[in-house]
Scaffold this motif. Structure first.
Motif, short mmCIF file in Angstrom:
data_model
loop_
_atom_site.label_atom_id
_atom_site.label_comp_id
_atom_site.label_asym_id
_atom_site.label_seq_id
_atom_site.Cartn_x
_atom_site.Cartn_y
_atom_site.Cartn_z
N GLN A 287 0.58 -1.53 0.11
CA GLN A 287 0.29 -0.27 0.16
C GLN A 287 0.74 1.07 0.37
O GLN A 287 0.36 2.51 -0.84
CB GLN A 287 -0.66 -0.26 1.09
CG GLN A 287 -1.85 -1.68 1.62
CD GLN A 287 -2.98 -1.40 -0.06
OE1 GLN A 287 -3.33 -0.19 -0.35
NE2 GLN A 287 -2.64 -2.31 -0.25
N SER A 288 1.90 1.28 -0.05
CA SER A 288 3.29 2.47 0.41
C SER A 288 3.32 2.68 -1.31
O SER A 288 3.13 1.89 -2.10
CB SER A 288 4.64 1.94 1.32
OG SER A 288 5.14 1.16 0.08
N THR A 289 4.13 4.03 -1.75
CA THR A 289 4.67 4.32 -2.61
C THR A 289 5.96 4.85 -2.13
O THR A 289 6.31 5.48 -2.03
CB THR A 289 3.16 5.62 -3.56
OG1 THR A 289 2.01 5.75 -2.87
CG2 THR A 289 3.62 5.99 -4.71
N ASN A 306 4.46 1.10 -5.80
CA ASN A 306 4.15 -0.11 -4.79
C ASN A 306 5.32 -0.84 -5.25
O ASN A 306 5.51 -1.80 -5.70
CB ASN A 306 2.66 -0.62 -4.96
CG ASN A 306 1.79 0.54 -5.50
OD1 ASN A 306 1.22 0.72 -6.25
ND2 ASN A 306 1.71 1.28 -4.52
N SER A 308 6.15 -4.42 -4.40
CA SER A 308 5.36 -5.48 -4.70
C SER A 308 7.25 -6.86 -5.15
O SER A 308 7.91 -6.46 -6.13
CB SER A 308 4.83 -5.31 -6.02
OG SER A 308 4.13 -6.81 -6.64
#
Length: 337
Positions: A287-289, A306, A308
């Motif tokens: 959910q972080s960027t 993001n 991943s």
């Protein structure tokens, strides 16, 4: 000095480089594949079953918040071990400075690994060649893990005959090729193995795994800026029972550096090698960027991504990347163009 008085169970120091403030790095030569295991970022993560390997030495480096503690339990199940049946329990904190070495035949289970990433630079061991080729020993690396329930009684602890012949570089190369061929684009649940006794007194080790016929593979390639030479590339991965929240991804080839980041900063990554492509994998809460600016000559492009484990950010030769944002762990592989 062995941990919990179990022979061979130990910590070993990693060779660490300090890249810049707040970031440490381990470099692997690419001779063996390795796994990065992710455990989710929400609920408490724990296992229901011990895992035992007949032919794999786990070499686990735990990366996460330094103040976090998790629990590890072990049982020596090696049939010829002087410490067979010995149990041990440890409280461990994440640290890129060391790896936990678990010999083949030592059962292990963990609790409280949420938000922790595990780098497993494992080593394989093979049965005696003549016995293996003649069929006297049946061993398959795909079925190397045996599971026993975490509440197993002392009188039910198995006696496992472990492999002792160190695998060659050729074995690892062949294994990597097989992984790349069989896992590309596949999302499967990690298999569970269990020893089953039948009414005739025979016993067999069975492997259970959910069907994945209906799972749609992720796209192989996603362009970010074709002109500059930046795109996302699908990774090899296996999910856990909680779907995308837990599982592992496999790094199979190329010079590999893994970075442990502790601060939010701007990192500049330049791919100046004209003969190699740089693959970057970012591990953190999806959910972080992260904000990235890619530059090639007079051209530049800024985009958000993001973290991943399912994709690599791929930089072609000559591309410089500035990256800002918080990320726990990143992996960079150099692969010949």
């Amino acid at each position: 000095m062995y941990l919990g008085d179990i022979e061979g169970l130990r910590f070993e120091s990693n060779l660490i480089d300090t890249c810049h403030e707040g970031t440490s790095c381990i470099t692997f030569d690419g001779a063996r594949p390795l796994n990065v295991v992710f455990h989710g970022h929400t609920d408490e993560f724990s296992y229901e079953y011990y895992g035992i390997h007949q032919g794999t030495e786990d070499r686990l480096t735990f990366v996460g918040r330094a103040q976090q503690k998790f629990r590890a339990e072990f049982i020596d199940c090696r049939e010829n071990s002087k410490t067979w049946g010995k149990r041990a329990c440890l409280e461990i904190t994440p640290s890129i400075q060391r790896c936990l070495v678990i010999p083949p035949g030592v059962a292990h289970i963990f609790d409280g690994l949420e938000r922790v990433y595990t780098i497993n630079s494992f080593k394989n061991f093979l049965p005696p060649p003549d016995d293996w080729l003649s069929g006297l020993v049946e061993w398959n690396i795909a079925a190397d893990t045996i599971n026993i329930h975490r509440n197993i009684a002392d009188d039910e602890i198995p006696r496992i005959r472990t492999n002792a012949h160190a695998a060659s570089r050729t074995f690892y190369e062949l294994t990597s090729r097989n992984i790349e061929k069989s896992m590309d684009g596949v999302v499967i649940e990690y298999p569970f193995t269990h020893s089953v006794k039948f009414s005739d007194g025979s016993e067999e080790l069975l492997k259970f795994q959910k069907k994945t016929d209906d799972v749609k593979p992720k796209p192989r390639r996603l362009e970010l800026d074709e002109l500059i030479g930046v795109h996302l590339n699908r990774r090899l991965f296996v999910t856990g029972s909680d779907g995308d929240e837990a599982g592992f991804t496999t790094m199979t080839c190329g010079l590999l550096s893994i970075f442990d980041h502790h601060v939010e900063n701007i990192v500049e990554l330049a791919n100046k090698n004209p003969n190699s492509v740089r693959h970057l994998t970012f591990f953190d809460d999806p959910q972080s960027t992260l904000v990235a600016t890619a530059t090639r000559g007079n051209l530049s492009s800024t985009f958000s991504i993001n973290p991943s484990c399912f994709y690599d950010l791929v930089l072609q030769p000559g591309v410089t990347l500035e990256l800002s944002g918080q990320v726990t762990l990143s992996a960079i592989r150099m692969i010949d163009a």
